[in-house]
Design a protein around this motif. Sequence first.
Motif, PDB file in Angstrom:
ATOM      1  N   GLN A 130       0.958  -1.177   0.044  1.00 39.17           N
ATOM      2  CA  GLN A 130       0.060   0.011  -0.186  1.00 39.17           C
ATOM      3  C   GLN A 130       0.809   1.305  -0.044  1.00 39.17           C
ATOM      4  OE1 GLN A 130      -2.860   0.280   3.385  1.00 39.17           O
ATOM      5  NE2 GLN A 130      -3.785   1.629   2.392  1.00 39.17           N
ATOM      6  N   LEU A 172      -5.857  -1.134  -0.120  1.00 40.65           N
ATOM      7  CA  LEU A 172      -4.674  -1.192  -1.129  1.00 40.65           C
ATOM      8  C   LEU A 172      -5.025  -1.118  -2.483  1.00 40.65           C
ATOM      9  CD1 LEU A 172      -1.570  -1.927  -1.935  1.00 40.65           C
ATOM     10  CD2 LEU A 172      -2.596  -4.531  -1.580  1.00 40.65           C
ATOM     11  N   ASP A 175      -6.110   2.928  -2.990  1.00 41.41           N
ATOM     12  CA  ASP A 175      -4.960   3.741  -3.347  1.00 41.41           C
ATOM     13  C   ASP A 175      -4.215   3.464  -4.431  1.00 41.41           C
ATOM     14  OD1 ASP A 175      -5.553   4.754  -0.733  1.00 41.41           O
ATOM     15  OD2 ASP A 175      -4.103   3.518   0.547  1.00 41.41           O
TER      16      ASP A 175
END
Length: 358
Positions: A130, A172, A175
């Motif tokens: 991430q 994750l 983003d």
Amino acid sequence: MPFLGQDWRSPGGSWTKTEHGGWKRIIMYGEHDLEDNIGEIDLKELCSDNKENLFVGDVCELATTKRKKDLYNNKTKSQFVFEDKWIYVQKGSTKERHGYCTLGEALNRLDFSSAIQDLSRFNYVAKLFQLIARSQLTSLSGAAQKNYFNILEKIVRKVLEDHYNPRLVKNLLQDLSSTLHSLAIHVGRCILVGNVNVWMCRLETIHKWQQQLNNLHIPKQVCIGMSFDDLPLHMQNKVLCNLSDAYDIINLGQATPTLHALSENRILWKNLCHFHFADKQFCRNLVLTNSATVDWKLMYFTLQKHYPIKEHYGDTLHFCKHCSILFWKECGHPCTAIDPDTCLMPISPQHFIDLFKF
């Protein structure tokens, strides 16, 4: 490299002297068509003693190794697997070592592809990916990009199969999608390594993964024997006190009315606040109720907006300050220190990113 000597003959070819005193270049069998017909020519046959040593020694071995490597890369998505699960972190050239290690090399050498199969390391790897998605995508090489998305595909597949921590992987992918959309579309030109069309295909793949996770349905398992509800209240409360994620406590409290009452316990949220934040931060963000008591649950979410929470993982990477080696503690490394345990330092995902910023 150009041949700069007085001898006009090319250093890369084989030459023989003619009867008239001149030089003639030796043309190997099938040299002009070798590149087109490499798949049809048996290298072992060319290397045999009956063919006048057309490919000899290291040349034949190098050609055979290259063919095997190309075949391996075409049939697999994973990188080469190293036996040693550690990497020497080098930030400059020295007399002993030249160059420096990169983030992409670390992803391959530390074998994150196998680390995600261990539940104690899964959250660590997902958090690290991430952070890479937020800030380090532009620094990855082409091979590192391929390895990154291959491991990411395994992470998504594990969540879909084992239903393990889908919320973390959703964050994750969100983003990563936002970063790619900003770099590939809003910037006006792709500043990522590789063709922009390749990144657009990857962006479509990410959207497909997001839809699969959003449609994920975790079936209710029929419990045979003792269940969590059958435990005494003090044991259930002890389980909640060992959770370090506030959202896990809230989600568990929605299961039954009894767990909901335990999840609203003031002492539970007070301990959670003291675990993640320092005492000085409490004084600046006091949240009092009508009875002049501290609302610790509201205090936690207020502090979370202003300060980062403490990261807690089952297993993390460790850095040996004596050897400058990054490794998984369970795998170990060849340490030369007298007392290796005093040289170890746990590495958080953000610290891992900082190690490879040059």
